[in-house]
Motif scaffolding. Sequence first.
Motif, PDB file in Angstrom:
ATOM      1  N   LEU A   9       0.828  -1.203   0.000  1.00 47.22           N
ATOM      2  CA  LEU A   9       0.000   0.000   0.000  1.00 47.22           C
ATOM      3  C   LEU A   9       0.867   1.259   0.000  1.00 47.22           C
ATOM      4  N   ILE A  10       1.927   1.236   0.772  1.00 47.24           N
ATOM      5  CA  ILE A  10       2.838   2.384   0.802  1.00 47.24           C
ATOM      6  C   ILE A  10       3.525   2.544  -0.549  1.00 47.24           C
ATOM      7  N   LEU A  11       3.944   1.436  -1.145  1.00 47.84           N
ATOM      8  CA  LEU A  11       4.614   1.502  -2.449  1.00 47.84           C
ATOM      9  C   LEU A  11       3.683   1.993  -3.558  1.00 47.84           C
ATOM     10  N   GLU A  12       2.395   1.753  -3.421  1.00 47.58           N
ATOM     11  CA  GLU A  12       1.439   2.290  -4.402  1.00 47.58           C
ATOM     12  C   GLU A  12       1.473   3.816  -4.391  1.00 47.58           C
ATOM     13  N   ALA A  13       1.595   4.401  -3.213  1.00 51.29           N
ATOM     14  CA  ALA A  13       1.618   5.855  -3.080  1.00 51.29           C
ATOM     15  C   ALA A  13       3.008   6.439  -3.307  1.00 51.29           C
ATOM     16  N   PHE A  14       4.036   5.647  -3.023  1.00 48.84           N
ATOM     17  CA  PHE A  14       5.432   6.088  -3.127  1.00 48.84           C
ATOM     18  C   PHE A  14       6.225   5.054  -3.926  1.00 48.84           C
ATOM     19  N   PRO A  15       6.006   4.981  -5.239  1.00 48.76           N
ATOM     20  CA  PRO A  15       6.639   3.926  -6.034  1.00 48.76           C
ATOM     21  C   PRO A  15       8.166   3.963  -6.038  1.00 48.76           C
ATOM     22  N   ASP A  16       8.748   5.118  -5.742  1.00 52.06           N
ATOM     23  CA  ASP A  16      10.208   5.224  -5.732  1.00 52.06           C
ATOM     24  C   ASP A  16      10.811   4.818  -4.397  1.00 52.06           C
ATOM     25  N   SER A  37      12.031   8.067   0.625  1.00 53.51           N
ATOM     26  CA  SER A  37      11.457   8.472  -0.650  1.00 53.51           C
ATOM     27  C   SER A  37      11.918   9.871  -1.033  1.00 53.51           C
ATOM     28  N   GLU A  38      12.140  10.070  -2.299  1.00 49.49           N
ATOM     29  CA  GLU A  38      12.496  11.387  -2.821  1.00 49.49           C
ATOM     30  C   GLU A  38      11.372  12.389  -2.566  1.00 49.49           C
ATOM     31  N   ARG A  39      10.127  11.923  -2.485  1.00 49.23           N
ATOM     32  CA  ARG A  39       8.993  12.831  -2.224  1.00 49.23           C
ATOM     33  C   ARG A  39       9.112  13.539  -0.890  1.00 49.23           C
ATOM     34  N   PHE A  40       9.926  13.039   0.005  1.00 47.76           N
ATOM     35  CA  PHE A  40      10.086  13.651   1.319  1.00 47.76           C
ATOM     36  C   PHE A  40      11.135  14.766   1.324  1.00 47.76           C
ATOM     37  N   SER A  41      11.850  14.920   0.229  1.00 47.36           N
ATOM     38  CA  SER A  41      12.912  15.928   0.165  1.00 47.36           C
ATOM     39  C   SER A  41      12.338  17.327   0.407  1.00 47.36           C
ATOM     40  N   GLY A  42      12.968  18.046   1.329  1.00 44.47           N
ATOM     41  CA  GLY A  42      12.557  19.416   1.620  1.00 44.47           C
ATOM     42  C   GLY A  42      11.350  19.556   2.515  1.00 44.47           C
ATOM     43  N   MET A  45       9.310  16.619   8.954  1.00 42.84           N
ATOM     44  CA  MET A  45       8.842  15.277   9.305  1.00 42.84           C
ATOM     45  C   MET A  45       7.321  15.190   9.392  1.00 42.84           C
ATOM     46  N   ILE A  46       6.668  16.189   9.964  1.00 43.47           N
ATOM     47  CA  ILE A  46       5.209  16.136  10.119  1.00 43.47           C
ATOM     48  C   ILE A  46       4.519  16.037   8.758  1.00 43.47           C
ATOM     49  N   LYS A  47       5.024  16.743   7.772  1.00 38.11           N
ATOM     50  CA  LYS A  47       4.424  16.666   6.434  1.00 38.11           C
ATOM     51  C   LYS A  47       4.730  15.325   5.768  1.00 38.11           C
ATOM     52  N   GLN A  48       5.907  14.784   6.031  1.00 35.39           N
ATOM     53  CA  GLN A  48       6.241  13.456   5.512  1.00 35.39           C
ATOM     54  C   GLN A  48       5.255  12.430   6.071  1.00 35.39           C
ATOM     55  N   HIS A  49       5.026  12.492   7.379  1.00 36.22           N
ATOM     56  CA  HIS A  49       4.120  11.539   8.027  1.00 36.22           C
ATOM     57  C   HIS A  49       2.687  11.728   7.546  1.00 36.22           C
ATOM     58  N   ARG A  50       2.284  12.964   7.331  1.00 35.21           N
ATOM     59  CA  ARG A  50       0.927  13.211   6.826  1.00 35.21           C
ATOM     60  C   ARG A  50       0.718  12.592   5.452  1.00 35.21           C
ATOM     61  N   LEU A  51       1.747  12.658   4.596  1.00 31.21           N
ATOM     62  CA  LEU A  51       1.634  12.034   3.271  1.00 31.21           C
ATOM     63  C   LEU A  51       1.404  10.525   3.386  1.00 31.21           C
ATOM     64  N   VAL A  52       2.138   9.882   4.280  1.00 27.61           N
ATOM     65  CA  VAL A  52       1.973   8.431   4.465  1.00 27.61           C
ATOM     66  C   VAL A  52       0.601   8.133   5.058  1.00 27.61           C
ATOM     67  N   ASN A  53       0.217   8.873   6.086  1.00 24.93           N
ATOM     68  CA  ASN A  53      -1.093   8.643   6.702  1.00 24.93           C
ATOM     69  C   ASN A  53      -2.221   8.854   5.708  1.00 24.93           C
ATOM     70  N   THR A  72      10.390   8.339   8.540  1.00 28.20           N
ATOM     71  CA  THR A  72      10.442   8.733   7.138  1.00 28.20           C
ATOM     72  C   THR A  72      11.703   9.550   6.878  1.00 28.20           C
ATOM     73  N   PHE A  73      12.256   9.353   5.689  1.00 30.66           N
ATOM     74  CA  PHE A  73      13.505  10.006   5.318  1.00 30.66           C
ATOM     75  C   PHE A  73      13.507  10.320   3.829  1.00 30.66           C
ATOM     76  N   SER A  74      14.088  11.448   3.474  1.00 31.07           N
ATOM     77  CA  SER A  74      14.473  11.658   2.082  1.00 31.07           C
ATOM     78  C   SER A  74      15.761  10.865   1.892  1.00 31.07           C
ATOM     79  N   PRO A  75      16.190  10.630   0.663  1.00 30.51           N
ATOM     80  CA  PRO A  75      17.466   9.921   0.477  1.00 30.51           C
ATOM     81  C   PRO A  75      18.629  10.619   1.174  1.00 30.51           C
ATOM     82  N   GLU A  76      18.634  11.957   1.159  1.00 30.49           N
ATOM     83  CA  GLU A  76      19.708  12.701   1.815  1.00 30.49           C
ATOM     84  C   GLU A  76      19.657  12.508   3.328  1.00 30.49           C
ATOM     85  N   GLN A  77      18.455  12.568   3.897  1.00 33.24           N
ATOM     86  CA  GLN A  77      18.298  12.353   5.338  1.00 33.24           C
ATOM     87  C   GLN A  77      18.728  10.940   5.716  1.00 33.24           C
TER      88      GLN A  77
END
Length: 87
Positions: A9-16, A37-42, A45-53, A72-77
């Motif tokens: 389910l997570i991979l459906e929303a975040f294929p990368d 996920s690259e989608r978490f870049s910039g 954390m709260i916004k990253q978690h909201r995207l997953v939720n 949750t982490f961006s690749p850089e994080q």
Amino acid sequence: MLPEDVRELILEAFPDAVVEVQDLTGTGDHFAATIVSERFSGLPMIKQHRLVNQALLDYLEDGRIHALALKTFSPEQWQRASVQLES
């Protein structure tokens, strides 16, 4: 639910993403997920978690997922966190 189901389910929303999911209690409704996920870049954390939720909202609302601990982490994080772990 199985951890593999939550992972898919997570991979459906975040294929990368690189995703690891664990069942914390063996009951199939308490999970911990680590997501890179690259989608978490910039994003903070709260916004990253909201995207997953948001991606899992139906499962959270109907109780199929009762608890979800997120890391949750961006690749850089992720790279910075990995370097810190090695030190």
